[in-house]
Design a protein around this motif. Structure first.
Motif, short mmCIF file in Angstrom:
data_model
loop_
_atom_site.label_atom_id
_atom_site.label_comp_id
_atom_site.label_asym_id
_atom_site.label_seq_id
_atom_site.Cartn_x
_atom_site.Cartn_y
_atom_site.Cartn_z
N SER A 189 0.81 -1.21 0.00
CA SER A 189 0.00 0.00 0.00
C SER A 189 0.85 1.26 0.00
O SER A 189 0.32 2.36 -0.19
CB SER A 189 -0.93 0.00 1.21
N SER A 190 2.16 1.13 0.22
CA SER A 190 3.04 2.30 0.23
C SER A 190 4.47 1.84 -0.02
O SER A 190 4.80 0.66 0.12
CB SER A 190 2.96 3.04 1.57
N LEU A 191 5.35 2.78 -0.37
CA LEU A 191 6.73 2.43 -0.67
C LEU A 191 7.50 1.78 0.48
O LEU A 191 8.36 0.95 0.25
CB LEU A 191 7.49 3.68 -1.16
N PRO A 192 7.23 2.14 1.75
CA PRO A 192 7.94 1.43 2.83
C PRO A 192 7.70 -0.07 2.85
O PRO A 192 8.44 -0.81 3.48
CB PRO A 192 7.38 2.11 4.10
N SER A 193 6.66 -0.55 2.14
CA SER A 193 6.42 -1.99 2.04
C SER A 193 7.30 -2.63 0.99
O SER A 193 7.32 -3.86 0.86
CB SER A 193 4.94 -2.25 1.70
N CYS A 194 8.03 -1.83 0.23
CA CYS A 194 8.85 -2.33 -0.88
C CYS A 194 10.29 -2.52 -0.43
O CYS A 194 10.74 -1.92 0.54
CB CYS A 194 8.80 -1.36 -2.06
N SER A 195 10.99 -3.36 -1.15
CA SER A 195 12.40 -3.61 -0.85
C SER A 195 13.28 -2.98 -1.92
O SER A 195 12.84 -2.77 -3.06
CB SER A 195 12.68 -5.11 -0.76
N ALA A 196 14.52 -2.70 -1.57
CA ALA A 196 15.47 -2.11 -2.53
C ALA A 196 16.88 -2.30 -1.99
O ALA A 196 17.09 -2.46 -0.78
CB ALA A 196 15.19 -0.63 -2.74
N ASP A 197 17.85 -2.31 -2.89
CA ASP A 197 19.25 -2.41 -2.52
C ASP A 197 19.97 -1.12 -2.88
O ASP A 197 19.79 -0.59 -3.99
CB ASP A 197 19.93 -3.57 -3.25
#
Length: 540
Positions: free
Chosen positions: A364-372
């Motif tokens: 529902s928002s970018l904090p739920s996404c992962s990234a390196d």
């Protein structure tokens, strides 16, 4: 004359007594119709031949009828009703190609379904059909993962799954039991989240196979909280799941579920940034380079554009103030007027700072996404200013990108059994079961992938795209495919025809696929229904 059921023919309709009803279920987003489910669309099976289930139309339906049906389903306190159109989206069934043409009427204060009359032929829409919200008998109190350590019971991120339920019919008395038959990823992720591990499940087994990680047999010998629990992906509450009534089955200690939940907290991506789509010298646009601006330092950076999927692109566009991603590109593919100017990037030291950005499709928002974090910046061999992400965002969606393939599971039943527990899930080869997401409505469909759909465009690219969903497969890898019908002499390699038919496993209505990413839905005249045409996939 005595008949198995009574059918009174009128000039146009049939009036059917309870003896003409074979079964009654509530269908919800979990797409598994099981007694014990207490919120969902009413579906009735008739005894008058091998007909599909039928929905009940709202016409003439009221509180009497709702209470009678809820009691028939095993909920003595009755319930309320709404139309499917008015049912919350998280409860709506995501596949319903069945007729909705039964009307029902019960006399005031009816106590049994035998007192009600039914008619066929109303032919209402799915949205005009009836959904029930029955009063449940149980509430979930807690989920724990427990094991024996030196004679003591220890709770943690792995162990036998124990569920404690609160009986609403017994003054809130607590009952604890094991769980069995919860094979879908959505169900296991739901259980892990209920146990306090928000990042879901990483593996599972049975008490019998892995005693060192389970509770002793003497602790809860065969006392099962749930059988056939099935929760859709992203479920937050037990009411969204389908299930048998708790504590109705006893399968013995050995079948108790052991799960391993993700106990680590991933490094958070640098989502303390605003997202914008920019061209030229920092001009905001709906089409341009994706720019992250750190809220504290105001430093700008970009995202590596390689291998970005559509639901992640949608999330980025939403953070930038739009609804959907219309096109996914890299800077290199776009004309200079539609991306950040090279001189502007150089003067402001704007370089790629993130790679492998990925959002789960229920995020529902970018904090739920992962990234390196990207090491090397403009000098990186993996990503530079040319391969930075470029998006075209819009508040309208392109029909060709409306549906996304968001998961693939490969399954096989080597023993030939037709029960869920006979199936090996999450293998690296087997019959492909896909999950589709509608980007506009959030509707989820799960079913078999038809072979013709992957062959209409680029079979190699499509199979590679599907293999990427498997945890055991990494790029570059190899993929091989064929139809289920070609495996008839190699039993146990996929799902058998008998399993598909007896469990009514549906086909996804796919016409074609774009590298295992976006799909084009089939029209009614070219939907595949032949089990031999189901896709068998090998990812190695």
């Amino acid at each position: 004359l005595l008949f198995e059921f009574l059918v009174i023919c009128t000039a146009l309709n049939l009036v059917i007594t309870e003896n003409g009803i074979r079964d009654l279920y509530l269908a919800n987003r979990a797409n598994t119709w099981i007694h014990g489910t207490y919120i969902g669309q009413v579906m009735v099976y008739l005894k008058e031949g091998p007909r599909p289930p039928m929905g009940v139309c709202e016409k003439g339906f009221g509180q009497n009828e709702a209470d009678v049906l809820c009691r028939k389903l095993g909920f003595p306190e009755g319930g309320t009703f709404v139309t499917v159109n008015d049912l919350e989206e998280k409860y709506r069934p995501t596949r319903n190609q069945f007729p909705n043409d039964i009307t029902m009427k019960c006399p005031p204060n009816a106590t049994s379904i035998t007192e009600c009359s039914y008619q066929r032929g109303e032919n209402c829409t799915v949205g005009e059909s009836v959904a029930l919200k029955c009063q449940p008998l149980w509430e979930m109190d807690r989920v724990e993962l427990q094991r024996d350590v030196s004679g003591s019971v220890v709770s943690g991120s792995y162990g036998s799954v124990t569920v404690t339920m609160r009986s609403l019919a017994d003054n809130g008395a607590l009952h604890t039991g094991f769980i069995v038959t919860a094979y879908t990823n959505g169900t296991m992720d739901f259980l892990c989240k209920q146990a306090g591990y928000p990042f879901g499940m990483v593996g599972w087994s049975r008490n019998f196979y892995i005693e060192q990680d389970s509770l002793a047999k003497s602790y809860l010998d065969g006392d099962y909280a749930f059988h056939n629990l099935n929760c859709p992906d992203g479920a937050q509450d037990l009411s969204e799941c389908s299930m048998n009534n708790p504590f109705e089955y006893n399968y013995g200690w050995k079948n108790g579920l052991v799960m391993y939940c993700n106990s680590t907290t991933p490094e958070p991506g640098p989502w303390n940034s605003t997202v914008s789509i920019e061209t030229g010298h920092g001009v905001s646009s709906s089409r341009g380079t994706v720019v992250l601006t750190n809220q504290s330092t105001k430093k700008k950076g970009m995202i590596c554009g390689k291998n970005l999927d559509w639901h992640t692109a949608d999330m980025i566009c939403r953070q930038a103030g739009f609804q959907f991603a219309k096109k996914i590109n890299t800077n290199y593919e776009m004309p200079h007027q539609d991306k950040l100017a090279c001189s502007y990037m150089m003067d402001n030291d704007i370089r790629p700072i993130l790679e492998n950005v990925s959002c789960p499709y229920n995020a529902s928002s970018l904090p739920s996404c992962s990234a390196d974090p990207l090491v090397g910046g403009l000098e990186s061999d993996l990503c530079d200013e040319d391969t930075a992400l470029h998006l075209t965002c819009s508040n309208d969606i392109a029909p060709s990108t409306l549906w996304l393939l968001v998961n693939i599971v490969l399954a096989r039943n080597p023993g030939g059994g037709h029960r869920s527990e006979d199936v090996i899930w999450k293998s690296n080869f087997g019959t492909a079961i896909g999950t589709l997401l509608n980007r506009e409505t959030g509707t989820v469909l799960t079913g078999l992938v038809p072979v013709p759909a992957i062959e209409r465009e680029d079979p190699y690219c499509n199979t590679q795209g599907m293999c990427r969903f498997l945890e055991t497969w990494s790029t570059p890898g190899y993929s091989d495919y064929r139809s289920n019908g070609e495996l008839e002499e190699r039993q146990g390699m996929g799902l058998s025809c008998g399993y598909i038919i007896s469990n009514k496993v549906p086909f996804l209505p796919i016409s074609s696929m774009d590298c295992g990413n976006t799909v084009v839905m089939a029209t009614n005249d070219n939907v595949v229904n032949d089990p031999s045409e189901a896709l068998w996939l090998n990812c190695f």
